[in-house]
Write a protein that holds these residues in place. Structure first.
Motif, PDB file in Angstrom:
ATOM      1  N   VAL A 112     130.758  22.410  97.974  1.00 17.40           N
ATOM      2  CA  VAL A 112     130.039  23.637  97.636  1.00 17.40           C
ATOM      3  C   VAL A 112     130.642  24.794  98.424  1.00 17.40           C
ATOM      4  O   VAL A 112     130.890  24.672  99.633  1.00 17.40           O
ATOM      5  CB  VAL A 112     128.529  23.508  97.963  1.00 17.40           C
ATOM      6  CG1 VAL A 112     127.811  24.825  97.676  1.00 17.40           C
ATOM      7  CG2 VAL A 112     127.909  22.372  97.164  1.00 17.40           C
ATOM      8  N   SER A 113     130.860  25.911  97.738  1.00 18.62           N
ATOM      9  CA  SER A 113     131.313  27.136  98.403  1.00 18.62           C
ATOM     10  C   SER A 113     130.404  28.276  98.002  1.00 18.62           C
ATOM     11  O   SER A 113     129.898  28.315  96.871  1.00 18.62           O
ATOM     12  CB  SER A 113     132.770  27.451  98.046  1.00 18.62           C
ATOM     13  OG  SER A 113     132.909  27.654  96.651  1.00 18.62           O
ATOM     14  N   VAL A 114     130.192  29.203  98.938  1.00 14.24           N
ATOM     15  CA  VAL A 114     129.351  30.374  98.691  1.00 14.24           C
ATOM     16  C   VAL A 114     130.130  31.618  99.098  1.00 14.24           C
ATOM     17  O   VAL A 114     130.624  31.707 100.226  1.00 14.24           O
ATOM     18  CB  VAL A 114     128.027  30.295  99.469  1.00 14.24           C
ATOM     19  CG1 VAL A 114     127.236  31.594  99.309  1.00 14.24           C
ATOM     20  CG2 VAL A 114     127.200  29.100  99.002  1.00 14.24           C
ATOM     21  N   THR A 115     130.222  32.561  98.169  1.00 13.43           N
ATOM     22  CA  THR A 115     130.844  33.851  98.438  1.00 13.43           C
ATOM     23  C   THR A 115     129.880  34.936  97.995  1.00 13.43           C
ATOM     24  O   THR A 115     129.649  35.106  96.784  1.00 13.43           O
ATOM     25  CB  THR A 115     132.177  34.005  97.686  1.00 13.43           C
ATOM     26  OG1 THR A 115     133.047  32.927  98.053  1.00 13.43           O
ATOM     27  CG2 THR A 115     132.840  35.330  98.040  1.00 13.43           C
ATOM     28  N   GLY A 116     129.290  35.629  98.949  1.00 10.45           N
ATOM     29  CA  GLY A 116     128.263  36.604  98.616  1.00 10.45           C
ATOM     30  C   GLY A 116     127.082  35.910  97.986  1.00 10.45           C
ATOM     31  O   GLY A 116     126.477  35.013  98.591  1.00 10.45           O
ATOM     32  N   ASN A 117     126.738  36.284  96.746  1.00  8.27           N
ATOM     33  CA  ASN A 117     125.624  35.666  96.036  1.00  8.27           C
ATOM     34  C   ASN A 117     126.095  34.639  95.016  1.00  8.27           C
ATOM     35  O   ASN A 117     125.304  34.141  94.224  1.00  8.27           O
ATOM     36  CB  ASN A 117     124.799  36.757  95.322  1.00  8.27           C
ATOM     37  CG  ASN A 117     123.476  36.233  94.796  1.00  8.27           C
ATOM     38  OD1 ASN A 117     122.806  35.455  95.470  1.00  8.27           O
ATOM     39  ND2 ASN A 117     123.096  36.660  93.604  1.00  8.27           N
ATOM     40  N   ARG A 118     127.375  34.279  95.052  1.00 11.62           N
ATOM     41  CA  ARG A 118     127.929  33.335  94.090  1.00 11.62           C
ATOM     42  C   ARG A 118     128.116  31.969  94.733  1.00 11.62           C
ATOM     43  O   ARG A 118     128.620  31.858  95.856  1.00 11.62           O
ATOM     44  CB  ARG A 118     129.280  33.823  93.557  1.00 11.62           C
ATOM     45  CG  ARG A 118     129.213  35.144  92.820  1.00 11.62           C
ATOM     46  CD  ARG A 118     128.438  35.030  91.529  1.00 11.62           C
ATOM     47  NE  ARG A 118     129.056  34.114  90.565  1.00 11.62           N
ATOM     48  CZ  ARG A 118     128.505  33.796  89.393  1.00 11.62           C
ATOM     49  NH1 ARG A 118     127.318  34.294  89.045  1.00 11.62           N
ATOM     50  NH2 ARG A 118     129.123  32.972  88.568  1.00 11.62           N
ATOM     51  N   LEU A 119     127.707  30.952  94.012  1.00 13.83           N
ATOM     52  CA  LEU A 119     127.823  29.576  94.493  1.00 13.83           C
ATOM     53  C   LEU A 119     128.631  28.776  93.493  1.00 13.83           C
ATOM     54  O   LEU A 119     128.412  28.875  92.284  1.00 13.83           O
ATOM     55  CB  LEU A 119     126.435  28.967  94.678  1.00 13.83           C
ATOM     56  CG  LEU A 119     126.346  27.556  95.256  1.00 13.83           C
ATOM     57  CD1 LEU A 119     125.045  27.393  96.047  1.00 13.83           C
ATOM     58  CD2 LEU A 119     126.389  26.482  94.159  1.00 13.83           C
ATOM     59  N   THR A 120     129.549  27.971  94.004  1.00 15.75           N
ATOM     60  CA  THR A 120     130.355  27.085  93.160  1.00 15.75           C
ATOM     61  C   THR A 120     130.226  25.663  93.674  1.00 15.75           C
ATOM     62  O   THR A 120     130.327  25.417  94.880  1.00 15.75           O
ATOM     63  CB  THR A 120     131.837  27.504  93.173  1.00 15.75           C
ATOM     64  OG1 THR A 120     131.956  28.834  92.648  1.00 15.75           O
ATOM     65  CG2 THR A 120     132.683  26.558  92.329  1.00 15.75           C
ATOM     66  N   VAL A 121     129.974  24.740  92.768  1.00 19.28           N
ATOM     67  CA  VAL A 121     129.891  23.333  93.145  1.00 19.28           C
ATOM     68  C   VAL A 121     130.906  22.542  92.316  1.00 19.28           C
ATOM     69  O   VAL A 121     130.999  22.698  91.106  1.00 19.28           O
ATOM     70  CB  VAL A 121     128.462  22.767  92.946  1.00 19.28           C
ATOM     71  CG1 VAL A 121     127.965  22.977  91.519  1.00 19.28           C
ATOM     72  CG2 VAL A 121     128.407  21.282  93.304  1.00 19.28           C
ATOM     73  N   ARG A 122     131.711  21.733  93.016  1.00 22.18           N
ATOM     74  CA  ARG A 122     132.641  20.803  92.379  1.00 22.18           C
ATOM     75  C   ARG A 122     132.166  19.381  92.677  1.00 22.18           C
ATOM     76  O   ARG A 122     131.594  19.120  93.739  1.00 22.18           O
ATOM     77  CB  ARG A 122     134.052  20.990  92.926  1.00 22.18           C
ATOM     78  CG  ARG A 122     134.641  22.377  92.680  1.00 22.18           C
ATOM     79  CD  ARG A 122     136.090  22.444  93.157  1.00 22.18           C
ATOM     80  NE  ARG A 122     136.196  22.344  94.623  1.00 22.18           N
ATOM     81  CZ  ARG A 122     137.261  21.884  95.258  1.00 22.18           C
ATOM     82  NH1 ARG A 122     138.299  21.404  94.571  1.00 22.18           N
ATOM     83  NH2 ARG A 122     137.299  21.868  96.581  1.00 22.18           N
ATOM     84  N   PHE A 123     132.403  18.468  91.768  1.00 22.59           N
ATOM     85  CA  PHE A 123     131.939  17.098  92.005  1.00 22.59           C
ATOM     86  C   PHE A 123     132.805  16.104  91.257  1.00 22.59           C
ATOM     87  O   PHE A 123     133.487  16.444  90.283  1.00 22.59           O
ATOM     88  CB  PHE A 123     130.470  16.943  91.592  1.00 22.59           C
ATOM     89  CG  PHE A 123     130.235  17.080  90.111  1.00 22.59           C
ATOM     90  CD1 PHE A 123     130.154  15.966  89.290  1.00 22.59           C
ATOM     91  CD2 PHE A 123     130.101  18.334  89.530  1.00 22.59           C
ATOM     92  CE1 PHE A 123     129.948  16.089  87.928  1.00 22.59           C
ATOM     93  CE2 PHE A 123     129.889  18.474  88.170  1.00 22.59           C
ATOM     94  CZ  PHE A 123     129.805  17.347  87.377  1.00 22.59           C
ATOM     95  N   ARG A 124     132.765  14.867  91.732  1.00 20.95           N
ATOM     96  CA  ARG A 124     133.462  13.750  91.096  1.00 20.95           C
ATOM     97  C   ARG A 124     132.581  12.511  91.168  1.00 20.95           C
ATOM     98  O   ARG A 124     131.799  12.345  92.107  1.00 20.95           O
ATOM     99  CB  ARG A 124     134.784  13.435  91.816  1.00 20.95           C
ATOM    100  CG  ARG A 124     135.853  14.521  91.731  1.00 20.95           C
ATOM    101  CD  ARG A 124     137.152  14.006  92.316  1.00 20.95           C
ATOM    102  NE  ARG A 124     138.210  15.028  92.275  1.00 20.95           N
ATOM    103  CZ  ARG A 124     138.751  15.581  93.340  1.00 20.95           C
ATOM    104  NH1 ARG A 124     138.339  15.207  94.551  1.00 20.95           N
ATOM    105  NH2 ARG A 124     139.700  16.485  93.221  1.00 20.95           N
ATOM    106  N   GLY A 125     132.752  11.636  90.191  1.00 23.38           N
ATOM    107  CA  GLY A 125     132.118  10.329  90.213  1.00 23.38           C
ATOM    108  C   GLY A 125     133.164   9.242  90.258  1.00 23.38           C
ATOM    109  O   GLY A 125     134.278   9.415  89.730  1.00 23.38           O
TER     110      GLY A 125
END
Length: 441
Positions: A112-125
């Motif tokens: 998870v990364s947060v820049t200002g009010n933006r959040l990005t989540v990457r994931f793998r199974g």
């Protein structure tokens, strides 16, 4: 790539068949055996924070993903205290031997990364025993305030990859929130995430409201209101919380509405001159079409997913039973023939089943049957269970359960269509009349 398949046999074999955990020599497959399976063990370490302000959200998202998967009853989380490996980097190699040692058959990692009010989540199974990555690796971005919805999207992707079915976690439920004593209940419309989080109120409790129902796109809600002193159908825009009345005429009672799959037509009950029949209405023009004409009471209509048929309840045979007719009206055929009375039918999103409420020998049940009335199966039994609604993928049913006595109150419960995994849905107050939305866009 090998796919882990969990509990996909939910057709005829799920309702009456047998099964077990398949041998590990082929794709891992859990078959439902009369409502009893061995949940798939999996691990979800806290997601890796890739920016300084992402740590809290990284942990929260992992916990919601785990709650979604474990809440299905098809999965069992291996607790963090048992983990041997620690995931410190999203792109670090997976130490499969460590996860095999704790019997985790699936592994989910994320960042998870947060820049200002933006959040990005990457994931793998990962399929641990095959030592292969699943095909569900994705990335979602949004505002930090929408982190919970992104967690549901992650869980939906993993659930779909592992089971072969579409998910249902990124959905909402509209319901009637109830407060006050049993003899003076205050009711207002509320909306929440499928798991009870993020409750918002859509109306006040100044007038009685009943039976909210989502539009096919989830942007509008139909409901019945007694604001005028007698029941009338209202349609509410969820985003703008604006509403209007779908008038049936002065002094005419209208209730039990549902949208057609096209979102432009509503089917409902109308009482006039002491008789209750089914009508359809074009929302845009207000034009009405009478669908039934009988001295009996016809109510609780629900469209088939393709819009070609309507299932409803009627006492035309002398007791409350279920019937199916063409969506344009015409001859209806009875589909319920068991003991007791049947009501509140709802067509499954898959089109293969109808859920219903059944009353027999002083007990209420939520049940399902095929659309021709065959293979009836009762999923619950209590003092009062009623009003089923389907999850978007047609696997889970939510309903109202009311407890007995002067202090009894209504609460929401959910159950798998095999009768497994009966559980309450937490709400701030009493709750009734749930309606599940489609997956959010």
């Amino acid at each position: 790539m090998r796919k882990i398949l969990a509990a996909v046999l939910i057709g005829a074999s799920a309702l009456a068949g047998a099964g077990a955990v398949a041998a590990q020599t082929g794709p891992l497959r859990i078959e439902i055996d009369q409502g009893v399976i061995e949940p798939l063990p999996y691990a979800v370490p806290d997601f890796v924070p890739e920016t300084p302000s992402a740590a809290e959200h990284a942990a929260q998202i992992a916990r919601v993903v785990a709650a979604d998967l474990s809440g299905t009853g098809l999965f069992r989380e291996v607790p963090a205290s048992a983990h041997i490996s620690k995931v410190t980097g999203f792109d670090n190699p997976v130490k499969y031997a460590d996860w095999k040692a704790v019997n985790a058959q699936a592994l989910i990692t994320g960042a998870v990364s947060v820049t200002g009010n933006r959040l990005t989540v990457r994931f793998r199974g990962y399929d641990v025993f095959a030592e292969k990555e699943l095909e569900s690796a994705l990335q979602f971005s949004g505002t930090t305030g929408g982190w919970r919805r992104m967690a549901h999207k992650v869980a939906d992707a993993i659930y779909s990859e592992i089971t072969g079915e579409s998910g249902y976690f990124d959905s909402r439920v509209v319901y009637v929130s109830e407060s006050g004593p049993k003899n003076d209940r205050r009711k207002r419309l509320a909306i929440m995430d499928y798991d009870g989080a993020n409750v918002q109120y859509l109306t006040n409790s100044a007038s009685l409201v009943l039976a909210p129902r989502f539009s096919p796109t989830g942007d509008r809600v139909l409901y019945t209101s007694y604001e005028s002193g007698f029941p009338q159908i209202h349609v509410l825009d969820v985003g703008q919380v604006q509403r209007k009345i779908l008038s049936s005429g002065d002094g005419i009672m209208s209730f039990a509405p549902r949208f057609a799959p096209d979102g432009r037509t509503v089917v409902y009950s109308q009482t006039q001159g002491g008789n209750t029949d089914l009508f359809s209405m074009d929302i845009g023009t207000g034009g009405k079409t009478r669908l039934t004409s009988a001295p009996s009471i016809e109510t609780a209509p629900s469209f088939s997913p393709d819009g070609s048929q309507v299932v409803f309840e009627s006492d035309r045979s002398g007791s409350q039973q279920l019937y199916v007719m063409p969506a344009s009206g015409g001859e209806a055929r009875r589909i319920s023939f068991g003991q007791g009375r049947y009501g509140t039918p709802v067509w499954s999103p898959r089109g293969d089943m109808i859920a219903f409420t059944k009353q027999n020998k002083g007990r209420f049940h939520i049940g399902v049957m095929r659309t021709d009335g065959s293979e009836e199966r009762l999923l619950t039994a209590s003092f009062l269970d009623e009003g089923p609604t389907w999850a978007p993928n047609g696997r889970v049913i939510m309903f109202t359960r009311e407890s007995q006595g002067s202090t009894g109150r209504a609460l929401l419960y959910s159950v798998d269509i095999t009768g497994r995994n009966l559980k309450p849905i937490r709400t701030p107050d009493g709750a009734s009349d749930p309606a599940w939305s489609p997956l959010q866009q």
